[in-house]
Scaffold this active site. Sequence first.
Site, PDB file in Angstrom:
ATOM      1  N   THR A  11       4.002  33.051  25.957  1.00 48.34           N
ATOM      2  CA  THR A  11       5.207  34.425  25.431  1.00 48.34           C
ATOM      3  C   THR A  11       5.864  34.109  26.221  1.00 48.34           C
ATOM      4  OG1 THR A  11       3.210  35.250  23.995  1.00 48.34           O
ATOM      5  CG2 THR A  11       5.334  36.508  24.470  1.00 48.34           C
ATOM      6  N   GLY A  40       3.440  22.416  26.173  1.00 48.18           N
ATOM      7  CA  GLY A  40       3.069  22.236  25.322  1.00 48.18           C
ATOM      8  C   GLY A  40       3.469  22.092  24.101  1.00 48.18           C
ATOM      9  N   ASP A 255      12.055  19.753  26.726  1.00 51.17           N
ATOM     10  CA  ASP A 255      10.679  20.182  25.568  1.00 51.17           C
ATOM     11  C   ASP A 255      11.274  19.129  24.312  1.00 51.17           C
ATOM     12  OD1 ASP A 255       8.818  20.758  27.270  1.00 51.17           O
ATOM     13  OD2 ASP A 255       9.649  22.788  26.953  1.00 51.17           O
ATOM     14  N   SER A 296      15.086  27.429  18.742  1.00 54.46           N
ATOM     15  CA  SER A 296      16.252  26.900  18.413  1.00 54.46           C
ATOM     16  C   SER A 296      16.177  25.387  18.259  1.00 54.46           C
ATOM     17  CB  SER A 296      16.940  26.900  19.604  1.00 54.46           C
ATOM     18  OG  SER A 296      16.360  26.255  20.488  1.00 54.46           O
TER      19      SER A 296
HETATM   20  O1  RIB Z   1      10.341  24.433  29.171  1.00 53.12           O
HETATM   21  C1  RIB Z   1       9.779  25.423  29.015  1.00 53.12           C
HETATM   22  C2  RIB Z   1       9.054  26.720  28.742  1.00 53.12           C
HETATM   23  O2  RIB Z   1       9.064  26.761  29.695  1.00 53.12           O
HETATM   24  C3  RIB Z   1       9.511  27.869  28.470  1.00 53.12           C
HETATM   25  O3  RIB Z   1       9.022  28.186  27.223  1.00 53.12           O
HETATM   26  C4  RIB Z   1       8.565  29.096  29.119  1.00 53.12           C
HETATM   27  O4  RIB Z   1       7.244  29.326  28.442  1.00 53.12           O
HETATM   28  C5  RIB Z   1       8.046  27.785  29.951  1.00 53.12           C
HETATM   29  O5  RIB Z   1       6.709  27.179  30.081  1.00 53.12           O
HETATM   30 NA    NA Z   2      17.543  26.734  22.962  1.00 57.03          NA
END
Ligand code: RIB
Ligand code: NA
Length: 310
Positions: A11, A40, A255, A296
């Site tokens: 979170t 992940g 990510d 986003s």
């Molecule tokens: O890569 C971004 C993420 O890094 C965030 O969502 C936070 O939870 C950390 O794990």
């Molecule tokens: Na963003």
Amino acid sequence: MDVVVVGSCNTDLSSYVSRLPLRGETLTGTRFETGFGGKGANQCVAAAKLGAKTALVGKLGEDVFGVQYLSNLLSNNINCEHVQSLKTASTGVASIFVGNDGSNCIVIVPGANNLLSVDDVNQAEALISSSKLVVCQNEIPQETTLAALKLAKKCGVKTIFNPAPADKDLDLELFSLPDFFCANETEASLLLNQEVSDVESAKKACHQLIESKGCNTVIITLGEKGVVYQTRINLEVEHIPATPVTAIDTTGAGDSFIGSLAYYMTNMEQLPLSKMIDRAGQIAAISVQKPGTQKSFPLASELPLGLLSS
Ligand code: RIB
Ligand code: NA
């Protein structure tokens, strides 16, 4: 199944500030927000929002955050058969500061993520073996990630490993096992113990990761400087420039990139790798123009048509 992610859920507790705090300093922020994060789950959600069939192997705490998190995953159409909720641990949390320029710094408390085990991976063998791609990061125990990558390899399933957050003591096998080793400039710098900050130094880093660390295909993301990549069989290192955008919040941009790449690798296999990387970069650039992490990331329906055409 297209994509199975074996990885973390956090979170995100995001505080927006005019600039990042200094050591010992107290700052007044402008805004606070909770969001669904963790590298992940972020990558899994990024792929799912584009339309990939995804599953997550992960662990949550049996607390308020965990309950909300599970329904978030389910509402993104992610298969959660291998997401467990534990009484004995808290859901992972990430305290995030986001500066006016979109930069951030993050402290993570892994909680339940640290309890994701080799045994959990083995229990997901049927799922993993029936998938096209397994994606791992560095927010769960390394032995668990190793087990996931090995199992995927045994089953002939392709793998992406994202060594984030960076850890200079990364197991050597984590370099050579994955088909795609995808790092940002900070991670590459730490892993090679040398500065990686621009296209030239990233090209050199690709070469070294392949020659001395045994990586297969290396992809290094450089934010607004684009992406550099090299495959083991091609000596040429390619640079793919980024489209300039004004960043509001770069949290989770990496990510978004990896999840999008996973989507292209499993749903548009015929695209050349250079195009997949270029498009994944464009999607990450969309994500930095909105606050937050998973929320986003664009849905397929929100993308410019060119990004989905073959
Ligand atoms: O890569 C971004 C993420 O890094 C965030 O969502 C936070 O939870 C950390 O794990
Ligand atoms: Na963003």
